[in-house]
Enzyme design. Structure first.
Site, PDB file in Angstrom:
ATOM      1  N   CYS A  77     -67.931   4.844  54.094  1.00  0.00           N
ATOM      2  CA  CYS A  77     -67.861   5.054  52.647  1.00  0.00           C
ATOM      3  C   CYS A  77     -69.265   5.104  52.064  1.00  0.00           C
ATOM      4  CB  CYS A  77     -67.066   3.929  51.994  1.00  0.00           C
ATOM      5  SG  CYS A  77     -66.998   4.039  50.179  1.00  0.00           S
ATOM      6  N   TYR A 272     -41.642 -19.067  49.061  1.00  0.00           N
ATOM      7  CA  TYR A 272     -42.478 -17.971  48.554  1.00  0.00           C
ATOM      8  C   TYR A 272     -41.911 -16.667  49.116  1.00  0.00           C
ATOM      9  CZ  TYR A 272     -45.589 -22.088  48.442  1.00  0.00           C
ATOM     10  OH  TYR A 272     -46.116 -23.348  48.273  1.00  0.00           O
ATOM     11  N   GLU A 296     -38.603 -18.388  45.220  1.00  0.00           N
ATOM     12  CA  GLU A 296     -39.660 -17.505  44.726  1.00  0.00           C
ATOM     13  C   GLU A 296     -39.866 -17.753  43.226  1.00  0.00           C
ATOM     14  OE1 GLU A 296     -42.455 -15.103  43.758  1.00  0.00           O
ATOM     15  OE2 GLU A 296     -41.917 -15.233  45.881  1.00  0.00           O
ATOM     16  N   CYS A 367     -53.033 -15.742  54.642  1.00  0.00           N
ATOM     17  CA  CYS A 367     -54.051 -14.694  54.530  1.00  0.00           C
ATOM     18  C   CYS A 367     -55.440 -15.279  54.305  1.00  0.00           C
ATOM     19  CB  CYS A 367     -53.700 -13.715  53.408  1.00  0.00           C
ATOM     20  SG  CYS A 367     -53.567 -14.483  51.772  1.00  0.00           S
TER      21      CYS A 367
END
Length: 410
Positions: A77, A272, A296, A367
């Protein structure tokens, strides 16, 4: 009293040390730690200090490579070009490294976090997802500058760099918003779903009328993304949560199901749970005689989940925070728990609430390496041991990595 140093703007020649969590590497100069972006371990670089609060460390960007590491490549990029200095786009951390080196860096970070925070010596391999390091991202967020141009922000900055395209996003996702003018200050989201439909939403952060709330408007697409995983269709708000890598939902669903291994007739929790991606697999495992509790906090996501899993009566849905729902001691104790918390992790309150129910297995989807390590440490206090771990490069060119951990009751 000695004044605190301020090296902002200085250029330092440093030998680059190990990678650290957050997309930078660690170097040292005159007794201080320098966190250097756009460098690789073992390199000698000229680094320009971008931030210095005067303490024991400062932040810098590599602006010239004196001795390159074997894994260094030219960024695909143009907005990652070293010559741009502080005008580089902040969305990618590792465009200067080949794909294999990126995965090695992420594996090193995850292993280091597990050792430092959870006290575990765990060998980590980060697996490649199908599709390669470019054109994998199906969803993107852009900001609009004062001239009405859509773009991305540099690292740790509020400035906006206008863009025409982004090579890690799927074809057409960014050009669709880059070729027109927008209201200054607006935020844009683009999503290309599994059916190929492009959804663009604009959120005007600075409405024209005083005290008016931000206004969200659908620019293109229906606003409902249609996805298919393991033969099941999922409808999800184009602005809601869905894994951004094209291949991630299918791969993660398989790993979660394999780790969960819920027996027929048992009880499983999906915390979640979003729009029901993992709950669908759990429901198939426990069968009609078992039960799955999906929790959730997003009411819209729960509505989507209700529609997506309407043919699975064994799934019960609760709209609310995981902390508040698990405070209900009347809930049936689970045999298996799957949790996919936000980036900050589940935290002590949730981990202790799970531990009190004593499931035999916990599947943790994370994550953030530090958050995963903290939660693994908390689960250890509840008597759970890390049994298996699979990590995936679900965010190529960035420092982010996805990990799925199986914890078993000791």
């Amino acid at each position: 009293m000695t004044d605190k140093p301020d090296w902002t703007g200085r250029r330092l020649e440093v030998e680059v040390g190990p990678v650290a969590h957050g997309g930078h590497c660690v170097a040292r100069h005159e007794g201080r730690v320098v966190f250097v972006r756009h460098a690789l371990p073992g390199e000698v670089v000229l680094a320009e200090v971008t931030e210095d609060a005067g303490g024991g460390f400062c932040r810098a960007d590599a602006v010239e490579v004196r001795t390159a590491a074997p894994g260094r490549v030219d960024p695909p990029c143009p907005l990652a070009d070293m010559a741009l200095g502080r005008d580089r786009c902040g969305g990618c951390d590792f465009q200067h490294a080949d794909a294999g080196t990126q995965r090695e860096l992420k594996a090193a970070v995850l292993a280091e976090q597990l050792q430092r925070i959870a006290g575990l010596e765990w060998p980590v391999t980060v697996q490649e997802l199908p599709g390669g390091p470019l054109r994998w991202r199906t969803r993107a967020r852009l900001a609009v500058d004062r001239g009405g141009n859509a773009g991305f922000r540099p690292h740790r900055s509020h400035r906006i760099i206008p863009v025409q395209d982004c090579p890690i996003t799927v074809e057409g996702a960014v050009p669709a918003v880059a070729d027109r003018r927008w209201r200054p200050g607006a935020e844009l989201t683009t999503a290309v779903d599994g059916a190929g439909e492009l959804h663009v939403t604009a959120l005007d952060r600075k409405p024209q009328k005083r005290h008016q709330k931000p206004v969200s408007r659908q620019v293109s697409g229906s606003g409902v993304a249609h996805e298919e995983v393991a033969g099941r269709r999922f409808d999800v708000s184009a602005q809601g949560f869905w894994q951004v890598h094209r291949a991630a939902p299918e791969v993660f669903t398989e790993v979660v199901a394999r780790f969960a291994a819920a027996d027929p007739g048992t009880t499983a929790w999906d915390l979640y749970g979003g729009v029901g991606l993992f709950a669908a697999g759990l429901a198939e495992q426990v069968g009609p005689s078992g039960s799955v509790l999906l929790v959730e906090s997003s009411k819209r996501a729960v509505e989507d989940a209700l529609g997506n899993l309407r043919d699975l009566p064994q799934v019960d849905f609760r709209a609310g925070t995981v902390e508040s729902v698990l405070a209900d001691e009347s809930l049936a104790a689970p045999d298996v728990v799957v949790l996919d918390p936000p980036r900050k992790g589940a935290g002590r309150q949730v981990v202790e609430a799970i531990g009190r129910r004593g499931p035999s297995r916990v599947v943790h989807v994370a994550c953030d390496p530090a958050a995963l390590a903290r939660d693994v440490s908390l689960f250890a206090e509840q008597g759970y041991e890390l049994a298996e771990l699979e990590a995936f490069d679900a965010f190529p060119m960035t420092h982010h990595v996805e990990a799925i951990a199986l914890l078993r009751r000791a």
